[in-house]
Design a protein around this motif. Structure first.
Motif, PDB file in Angstrom:
ATOM      1  N   ARG A   6       2.150  -8.033  56.392  1.00 34.14           N
ATOM      2  CA  ARG A   6       3.109  -7.428  55.672  1.00 34.14           C
ATOM      3  C   ARG A   6       2.999  -5.789  55.897  1.00 34.14           C
ATOM      4  O   ARG A   6       4.326  -5.297  55.990  1.00 34.14           O
ATOM      5  N   ALA A   7       2.061  -5.227  55.890  1.00 30.44           N
ATOM      6  CA  ALA A   7       2.006  -3.606  56.192  1.00 30.44           C
ATOM      7  C   ALA A   7       2.669  -3.528  57.672  1.00 30.44           C
ATOM      8  O   ALA A   7       3.289  -2.459  57.871  1.00 30.44           O
ATOM      9  N   ALA A   8       2.273  -4.098  58.495  1.00 30.59           N
ATOM     10  CA  ALA A   8       2.947  -3.866  60.125  1.00 30.59           C
ATOM     11  C   ALA A   8       4.631  -4.181  60.104  1.00 30.59           C
ATOM     12  O   ALA A   8       5.074  -3.398  60.413  1.00 30.59           O
ATOM     13  N   SER A   9       4.918  -5.138  59.225  1.00 26.52           N
ATOM     14  CA  SER A   9       6.352  -5.305  58.875  1.00 26.52           C
ATOM     15  C   SER A   9       7.002  -4.035  58.168  1.00 26.52           C
ATOM     16  O   SER A   9       8.234  -3.753  58.441  1.00 26.52           O
ATOM     17  N   VAL A  10       6.339  -3.535  57.305  1.00 28.13           N
ATOM     18  CA  VAL A  10       6.939  -2.249  56.514  1.00 28.13           C
ATOM     19  C   VAL A  10       7.152  -1.264  57.388  1.00 28.13           C
ATOM     20  O   VAL A  10       7.856  -0.538  57.446  1.00 28.13           O
ATOM     21  N   GLY A  13       9.871  -1.817  59.715  1.00 26.69           N
ATOM     22  CA  GLY A  13      11.033  -1.752  58.999  1.00 26.69           C
ATOM     23  C   GLY A  13      11.090   0.150  59.068  1.00 26.69           C
ATOM     24  O   GLY A  13      12.608   0.389  59.084  1.00 26.69           O
ATOM     25  N   LEU A  14      10.073   0.552  58.861  1.00 26.23           N
ATOM     26  CA  LEU A  14      10.664   2.195  58.685  1.00 26.23           C
ATOM     27  C   LEU A  14      11.008   2.661  59.735  1.00 26.23           C
ATOM     28  O   LEU A  14      11.616   3.814  60.022  1.00 26.23           O
ATOM     29  N   ARG A  15      10.499   2.423  61.045  1.00 31.92           N
ATOM     30  CA  ARG A  15      10.886   2.804  62.229  1.00 31.92           C
ATOM     31  C   ARG A  15      12.457   2.456  62.268  1.00 31.92           C
ATOM     32  O   ARG A  15      13.343   3.118  63.131  1.00 31.92           O
ATOM     33  N   GLN A  16      13.095   1.260  62.067  1.00 33.54           N
ATOM     34  CA  GLN A  16      14.310   0.584  62.144  1.00 33.54           C
ATOM     35  C   GLN A  16      15.091   1.741  61.235  1.00 33.54           C
ATOM     36  O   GLN A  16      16.268   1.697  61.620  1.00 33.54           O
ATOM     37  N   ALA A  17      14.846   2.042  60.059  1.00 31.55           N
ATOM     38  CA  ALA A  17      15.518   2.828  59.250  1.00 31.55           C
ATOM     39  C   ALA A  17      15.510   4.246  59.700  1.00 31.55           C
ATOM     40  O   ALA A  17      16.482   4.994  59.720  1.00 31.55           O
ATOM     41  N   GLU A  18      14.515   4.681  60.451  1.00 24.82           N
ATOM     42  CA  GLU A  18      14.522   6.093  61.292  1.00 24.82           C
ATOM     43  C   GLU A  18      15.732   6.171  62.340  1.00 24.82           C
ATOM     44  O   GLU A  18      16.523   6.963  62.527  1.00 24.82           O
ATOM     45  N   PHE A  19      15.487   4.889  63.005  1.00 27.91           N
ATOM     46  CA  PHE A  19      16.519   4.717  64.151  1.00 27.91           C
ATOM     47  C   PHE A  19      18.007   4.642  63.573  1.00 27.91           C
ATOM     48  O   PHE A  19      18.895   5.277  64.191  1.00 27.91           O
ATOM     49  N   ALA A  20      18.166   3.751  62.499  1.00 29.67           N
ATOM     50  CA  ALA A  20      19.475   3.621  61.972  1.00 29.67           C
ATOM     51  C   ALA A  20      20.176   5.110  61.508  1.00 29.67           C
ATOM     52  O   ALA A  20      21.043   5.647  61.678  1.00 29.67           O
ATOM     53  N   ALA A 132       3.464 -18.296  60.850  1.00 28.25           N
ATOM     54  CA  ALA A 132       4.082 -17.393  59.863  1.00 28.25           C
ATOM     55  C   ALA A 132       5.545 -17.550  59.753  1.00 28.25           C
ATOM     56  O   ALA A 132       5.915 -17.411  58.886  1.00 28.25           O
ATOM     57  N   ARG A 133       6.261 -16.991  60.921  1.00 22.03           N
ATOM     58  CA  ARG A 133       7.677 -16.810  61.010  1.00 22.03           C
ATOM     59  C   ARG A 133       8.366 -18.329  60.136  1.00 22.03           C
ATOM     60  O   ARG A 133       9.075 -18.231  59.520  1.00 22.03           O
TER      61      ARG A 133
END
Length: 138
Positions: A6-10, A13-20, A132-133
């Motif tokens: 979950r922490a790695a996914s978060v 996700g933060l890097r994706q938000a920065e890119f966006a 897991a996926r």
């Protein structure tokens, strides 16, 4: 391990938000680009329907995402040569370049890290992530 995943996914996700944010996109737009790139890598024809299903959006929401990405020059819509009624959505080379410039160093670091694992360790990690996926997919 679930908390680490979950922490790695978060973090991702933060890097994706920065890119966006850096490219005038909504985070859903970035997820859409990832879905389209994954479809291309798998040899799948990407349509609005496929994108809708993978993102969990209704058709109007999917159309809005594709419209935004097309206006930004990140995707193109083309008629399917095999079925002219169907429209395919593809990521533009410019969007691939932008993604590679931003995410490339992160992904290169992960590939380097994976390279330090033994084949058995890589197989275990692959097995865990694959199952897991599957467990997380409705």
């Amino acid at each position: 391990m679930v908390h680490l995943l979950r922490a790695a996914s978060v973090e991702f996700g933060l890097r994706q938000a920065e890119f966006a944010a850096a490219h005038g996109m909504h985070p859903t737009d970035v997820r859409a680009l990832i879905c389209l790139l994954d479809a291309a890598r798998a040899g799948e024809n990407a349509t609005a329907g496929l994108l809708s299903a993978r993102l969990g959006l209704h058709s109007a929401g999917t159309t809005a995402v594709i419209d935004r990405l097309e206006q930004l020059g990140h995707v193109t819509r083309t008629r399917d040569d095999a079925d002219r009624r169907r429209v395919l959505v593809r990521v533009s080379p410019e969007a691939v370049r932008l993604g590679r410039a931003f995410f490339g160093p992160l992904l290169d670091g992960l590939v380097e890290l994976i390279g330090t694992f033994t084949p058995a360790e890589r197989a275990t990690v692959r097995h865990f992530l694959t199952t897991a996926r599957t467990a997380l997919t409705p």
